[in-house]
Scaffold this motif. Structure first.
Motif: not given
Length: 212
Positions: A182-186, A195-201, A205-212
């Protein structure tokens, strides 16, 4: 739109008061308990509760639904029908978690992926995100870039999958395939915690992080 997060019950579950600023109609998302406190918050903002939106059927998220519906006559929408087992087993859940018995309820409308819910002049998208429970849904406000994700995703963590109907593989696919796209800005309200954002996770996020 406007919203206020009200942690309720001993599980500090994030119940959210969400409203249309033009009409002052409000929805309560996941009223797990402390119904009088929820009603007082709505009254303080001059709101009329017309909808109850449910992300999934676990007791800490639905324990106050029946009482709130009785006091407001609000329409109950959600979760997905795959969570019927949880909704119809509230007494068993209360015994499992050591909660007082809550009233039974049936949704006025079970929700499916791709549908929408409305509140005043606001429209939110329904995203089916199984994994924590089979019928878990997320409420997504595309215009505001905001979502209530329940127990799918947390700041720095993800939902448990060891309850009946849970699936770790399905949960990861729900997060990466249906939320992160849906987008990083959410910004999102999780079922518990900050609260958090999809970008931060995606980043940390150690379970679903994709950026590293």
């Amino acid at each position: 739109m406007a919203f206020r997060v009200l942690p309720v019950t001993a599980f500090a579950q994030n119940c959210t008061l969400f409203w249309c600023e033009k009409t002052k109609e409000a929805a309560v998302i996941d009223p797990g308990g402390e119904v009088d406190r929820i009603l007082e918050a709505a009254q303080a903002d001059g709101l009329k509760i017309t909808k109850i939106w449910v992300t999934h059927g676990h007791l800490d998220h639905v324990g106050g639904v029946a009482e709130l519906q009785k006091k407001t006559k609000a329409i109950i929408e959600g979760p997905h029908e795959a969570d019927r087992y949880w909704v119809e087993n509230l007494s068993g859940q209360a015994r499992m978690f050591g909660f007082p018995q809550s009233g039974d309820f049936q949704p006025d409308r079970w929700l499916s992926h791709g549908e929408t819910v409305t509140l005043g002049e606001e429209t939110l998208h329904v995203i089916h995100c199984p994994g924590h429970t089979p019928g878990h849904v997320v409420f997504y406000d595309e215009k505001a870039r905001w979502a209530q994700v329940g127990d799918v995703l947390f700041s720095g963590s993800i939902g448990r999958t060891d309850f009946p109907g849970g699936s770790y593989e399905a949960l990861i696919e729900s997060i990466r395939g249906r939320l992160f796209t849906l987008g990083d800005d959410i910004q999102f309200v999780p079922g518990h915690g900050p609260m958090s954002t999809f970008a931060e996770e995606r980043r940390s996020n150690p379970f679903v992080g994709e950026i590293g």
